[in-house]
Design a protein around this motif. Sequence first.
Motif, short mmCIF file in Angstrom:
data_model
loop_
_atom_site.label_atom_id
_atom_site.label_comp_id
_atom_site.label_asym_id
_atom_site.label_seq_id
_atom_site.Cartn_x
_atom_site.Cartn_y
_atom_site.Cartn_z
N LEU A 219 33.21 39.47 22.68
CA LEU A 219 34.12 39.11 23.77
C LEU A 219 33.95 37.65 24.16
N GLY A 220 32.69 37.18 24.24
CA GLY A 220 32.45 35.78 24.56
C GLY A 220 33.03 34.84 23.53
N ASP A 221 32.87 35.18 22.25
CA ASP A 221 33.45 34.35 21.18
C ASP A 221 34.96 34.33 21.26
N ALA A 222 35.57 35.48 21.55
CA ALA A 222 37.03 35.55 21.64
C ALA A 222 37.55 34.71 22.81
N MET A 223 36.85 34.74 23.94
CA MET A 223 37.28 33.96 25.10
C MET A 223 37.16 32.47 24.82
N GLU A 224 36.08 32.05 24.16
CA GLU A 224 35.93 30.63 23.82
C GLU A 224 36.98 30.19 22.81
N ALA A 225 37.30 31.05 21.84
CA ALA A 225 38.31 30.71 20.84
C ALA A 225 39.69 30.53 21.45
N ARG A 226 39.94 31.23 22.56
CA ARG A 226 41.23 31.12 23.24
C ARG A 226 41.24 30.06 24.33
N GLY A 227 40.15 29.29 24.42
CA GLY A 227 40.11 28.18 25.36
C GLY A 227 39.97 28.60 26.81
N TYR A 228 39.29 29.72 27.06
CA TYR A 228 39.15 30.17 28.44
C TYR A 228 38.33 29.18 29.26
N ARG A 229 38.81 28.86 30.43
CA ARG A 229 38.10 28.01 31.37
C ARG A 229 38.19 28.67 32.75
N GLY A 230 37.06 28.98 33.33
CA GLY A 230 37.07 29.61 34.64
C GLY A 230 37.27 28.60 35.75
N GLY A 231 37.33 29.09 36.99
CA GLY A 231 37.47 28.18 38.11
C GLY A 231 38.75 28.39 38.89
N ASP A 232 38.94 27.55 39.90
CA ASP A 232 40.08 27.69 40.79
C ASP A 232 41.39 27.19 40.18
N GLN A 233 41.33 26.47 39.07
CA GLN A 233 42.54 25.90 38.51
C GLN A 233 43.40 26.95 37.78
N ARG A 234 42.83 28.12 37.53
CA ARG A 234 43.58 29.13 36.80
C ARG A 234 44.64 29.75 37.71
N THR A 235 45.85 29.92 37.16
CA THR A 235 46.92 30.61 37.87
C THR A 235 46.86 32.09 37.56
N LYS A 236 47.54 32.91 38.38
CA LYS A 236 47.51 34.36 38.21
C LYS A 236 48.92 34.87 37.94
N TYR A 237 49.00 35.79 36.96
CA TYR A 237 50.29 36.39 36.63
C TYR A 237 50.71 37.38 37.71
N ARG A 238 49.73 38.16 38.22
CA ARG A 238 50.01 39.14 39.27
C ARG A 238 49.47 38.60 40.60
N VAL A 239 50.34 38.55 41.60
CA VAL A 239 49.97 38.05 42.92
C VAL A 239 49.87 39.23 43.87
N LEU A 240 48.74 39.34 44.57
CA LEU A 240 48.55 40.42 45.52
C LEU A 240 49.42 40.19 46.75
N THR A 241 50.11 41.25 47.18
CA THR A 241 51.03 41.15 48.32
C THR A 241 50.73 42.26 49.31
N TRP A 242 50.61 41.90 50.57
CA TRP A 242 50.35 42.86 51.63
C TRP A 242 51.67 43.48 52.10
N HIS A 243 51.73 44.82 52.12
CA HIS A 243 52.95 45.52 52.52
C HIS A 243 52.70 46.33 53.80
N ARG A 244 53.78 46.91 54.32
CA ARG A 244 53.67 47.70 55.54
C ARG A 244 52.78 48.92 55.33
N GLN A 245 52.81 49.51 54.15
CA GLN A 245 51.99 50.70 53.90
C GLN A 245 50.50 50.38 53.93
N ASP A 246 50.15 49.13 53.63
CA ASP A 246 48.74 48.74 53.74
C ASP A 246 48.30 48.73 55.20
N THR A 247 49.18 48.25 56.08
CA THR A 247 48.88 48.28 57.50
C THR A 247 48.75 49.72 58.00
#
Length: 267
Positions: A219-247
């Motif tokens: 898994l580590g080799d695969a992540m390095e081969a794909r250029g994975y870089r951690g940190g705050d600069q990464r964007t997210k495909y799924r954004v968490l959203t608070w709804h009325r049912q959560d309240t």
Amino acid sequence: MFSNMIIGRYMPGNSWIHRLDARTKLVLSIAFIFVIFFANNVIGYAVATIFTLLAIMLTGLGVRVFIRGVRPLILLMLITTLFQLFFVQTGDVLIHWWFIKITVDGVVNSIVVFVRFMLIIMFSTILTLTTQPLAVADGMESLLKPLKKMGLPVSELALMLSIALRFVPTLMDEAQSIMNAQRARGVRFNEGSLMTRIKSFVPLLIPLFVNAIKRAIELGDAMEARGYRGGDQRTKYRVLTWHRQDTVAIIGFIVFTVVLIATRWMM
């Protein structure tokens, strides 16, 4: 054995619990572990049990799924319960033979510990069954975001959590495959004394540990081969959203907490 265990597995669905925000389920799961200790009598544990069963029903998965998944952990819970049964020496004595002494307080404490374990495991399992591992990691990262100011590597911790949750079912499936292979070679995991059964698991742990290390390296080799870089600069495909049912879920849990605290003075 491992094929029936549901801890760490995600079951797709569209129930009310499935649609809750991952942060809501994380907060409620952690809060439940603390709130359950407010119960100190039969009424309190009855209220906690009803609340847990209601949450399970809202998942749309059925109580049988949870009971079947918790069954492999019954032995661990019973061992913990026995410690309370034999080491709590206060109260009226029920059985006293040689060095074994069982008291009323020991029996009560053992039952309380067993019920607490069962409720905590079943309520916490709701989180993993109804939330995708990536959503759990994103929710944890969002909740821990204030700790970034203290230098805590929140993004890396969220990555570790998501990988761990992702591979729990995989390791269970591998363990089941190794057990089947060992059974084909004549190993009997459920026969003999307790020490014999424990020793029979040694041939299972070694290849499982080796496979886990090998999978981590790949898994580590695969992540390095794909250029994975951690940190705050990464964007997210799924954004968490608070709804009325959560309240609504938060308010419902607060009501449950108030009722549970109120039961402390009912007996």
